[in-house]
Design an enzyme around this catalytic site. Structure first.
Site, mmCIF file in Angstrom:
data_model
loop_
_atom_site.group_PDB
_atom_site.id
_atom_site.type_symbol
_atom_site.label_atom_id
_atom_site.label_comp_id
_atom_site.label_asym_id
_atom_site.label_seq_id
_atom_site.Cartn_x
_atom_site.Cartn_y
_atom_site.Cartn_z
ATOM 1 N N SER A 90 0.643 -1.294 -0.032
ATOM 2 C CA SER A 90 0.107 0.133 0.108
ATOM 3 C C SER A 90 0.865 1.339 0.081
ATOM 4 C CB SER A 90 -1.018 0.212 1.037
ATOM 5 O OG SER A 90 -1.622 -1.111 1.196
ATOM 6 N N SER A 125 -2.413 -4.542 -2.790
ATOM 7 C CA SER A 125 -1.855 -3.116 -2.212
ATOM 8 C C SER A 125 -3.014 -2.148 -2.179
ATOM 9 C CB SER A 125 -0.854 -2.448 -3.325
ATOM 10 O OG SER A 125 0.003 -1.482 -2.711
ATOM 11 N N GLU A 176 -3.833 1.751 -2.419
ATOM 12 C CA GLU A 176 -3.369 3.059 -2.835
ATOM 13 C C GLU A 176 -4.567 3.767 -2.608
ATOM 14 O OE1 GLU A 176 -0.498 0.648 -4.171
ATOM 15 O OE2 GLU A 176 -2.483 0.614 -4.949
#
Length: 371
Positions: free
Chosen positions: A243, A281, A283
């Site tokens: 992330s 991840s 974002e």
């Protein structure tokens, strides 16, 4: 440890502010509380801690006078409390608290308590949903232990408030960035700023914990493929997902719709450094603007910037996000954490030589002002 500007690399046409950080935005603060422990596992001790809290503060009483806010999600394997309410109302009512995944609830609770201490109307006139965002630092940090305390959250908030108007700030393996890894090296907290021709400032803070080494790109140079790999000595390497949180602040008169558009551009800055937004991840991007701040429940006075007037802000967000990511790498030192896992610092000397050989220190030309 140098920052990107110390390597004579200029990204984009607009200059950095006085400090080259989010502190260049009037009223903004950045503070950390680092939690670093080497203890026996419970019950004898609290285990290995490589974690912490970072606070980005737009300044002032955000409950009494919220600021326009927008958000964007590139990949949603993460969490940010207050995101839904902020998107609905277009307002931010608290500073932004950053921490590790398993500590988000603790930081949220502490943020509620601390903000209520400051503002008696919270919980009486209305409730508050603090903005708390996270990345997973469990490669280096013992995530099975609740490592962060209320005092840590207070310390980060106090440090952020104390930094307003100053020039001192920390990056790399500090605060919530202590246990983060990015693009095959040690990551963490990074910040950058841009001053636009009209006089407004854009500041960016990143918490970087994403990507794989082979994709690391610095000012267009494929550094991840050209640098020698870190000497891992057989230790496992951090996974290529985990992330990135990006917080954008500006003093410009922008409304929530414009803030959302700014937040979206942060993804372009990440892509320049090598992000592909892996499956696991998260974002998550936030943008806040203080130029149309108004008392709670009142309409802002002033005219928001719209249309092509936003183009310089878009460019500034992309460039400052890219620089903030790279600063998080350049400023981070090697960290060994739980189970002997090690995240190695970017080899700055080797990178500097590589950039010189690619003439990456050439500045962009001034923006064309012709109609």
């Amino acid at each position: 440890m140098p920052r990107l500007s110390d390597l004579n690399v200029a990204l984009g046409p607009y200059p950095s502010g006085r400090t080259g950080s989010v502190l260049d935005v009037p009223g903004a603060g950045l503070g950390h509380a680092t939690v670093w422990r080497d203890e026996e596992p419970p019950p004898a001790g609290r285990g290995i801690a490589r974690t912490g809290v970072t606070v980005v503060d737009p300044g002032g009483d955000l409950f009494a006078s919220p600021v326009p806010m927008g958000g964007a999600v590139l990949n949603g394997a993460g969490e940010c409390t207050g995101f839904i309410a902020g998107r609905e109302w277009g307002l931010a009512e608290s500073p932004i608290f950053l921490t590790s995944t398993m500590q988000l609830g603790r930081v949220y609770d502490a943020a509620c308590e601390l903000l209520m201490e400051e503002q008696p109307a919270i919980g009486d006139d209305d409730v508050i949903i603090p903005i708390v965002a996270e990345c997973d630092d469990s490669f280096l940090n013992d995530a099975r232990r609740m490592q962060v305390t209320r005092d840590d959250v207070r310390g980060a908030l106090t440090a952020a408030r104390a930094s307003i108007g100053g020039s001192e700030f920390a990056e790399g393996a500090v605060g919530s960035g202590t246990g983060m890894s990015c693009l095959g090296y040690k990551g963490g907290i990074g910040t950058a700023s841009r001053v636009l021709p009209g006089g407004h400032t854009v500041g960016v803070v990143t918490m970087t914990n994403f990507g794989e080494r082979g994709r690391l790109t610095v000012a267009g140079v494929p550094a991840g493929r050209l640098l020698r790999p870190p000497a891992s000595h057989g230790e496992p390497t951090a996974p290529p997902a985990g992330s990135c949180i990006v917080v954008v602040l500006t003093d410009a008169p922008l409304d929530a719709a414009a803030c959302t558009r700014l937040a979206t551009r942060a993804g372009l800055g990440l892509a320049r450094t090598g992000s592909t937004a892996h499956h696991s991840s998260g974002e998550i991007f936030l943008a806040l603007a203080t130029g149309l701040r108004a008392p709670r429940g009142e309409a802002p006075r002033g005219t928001p910037l719209t249309g092509r007037a936003l183009d310089p802000f878009f460019a500034a967000v992309v460039d400052a996000t890219e620089e903030a990511v790279l600063n998080s790498l350049l400023q981070a030192r090697t960290v060994t954490g739980r189970d002997g896992n090690t995240s190695y610092a970017l080899p700055v000397g080797e990178l500097a030589a590589l950039l010189r050989s690619h003439q990456a220190d050439a500045a962009f030309p001034a923006p064309d002002s012709t109609p």
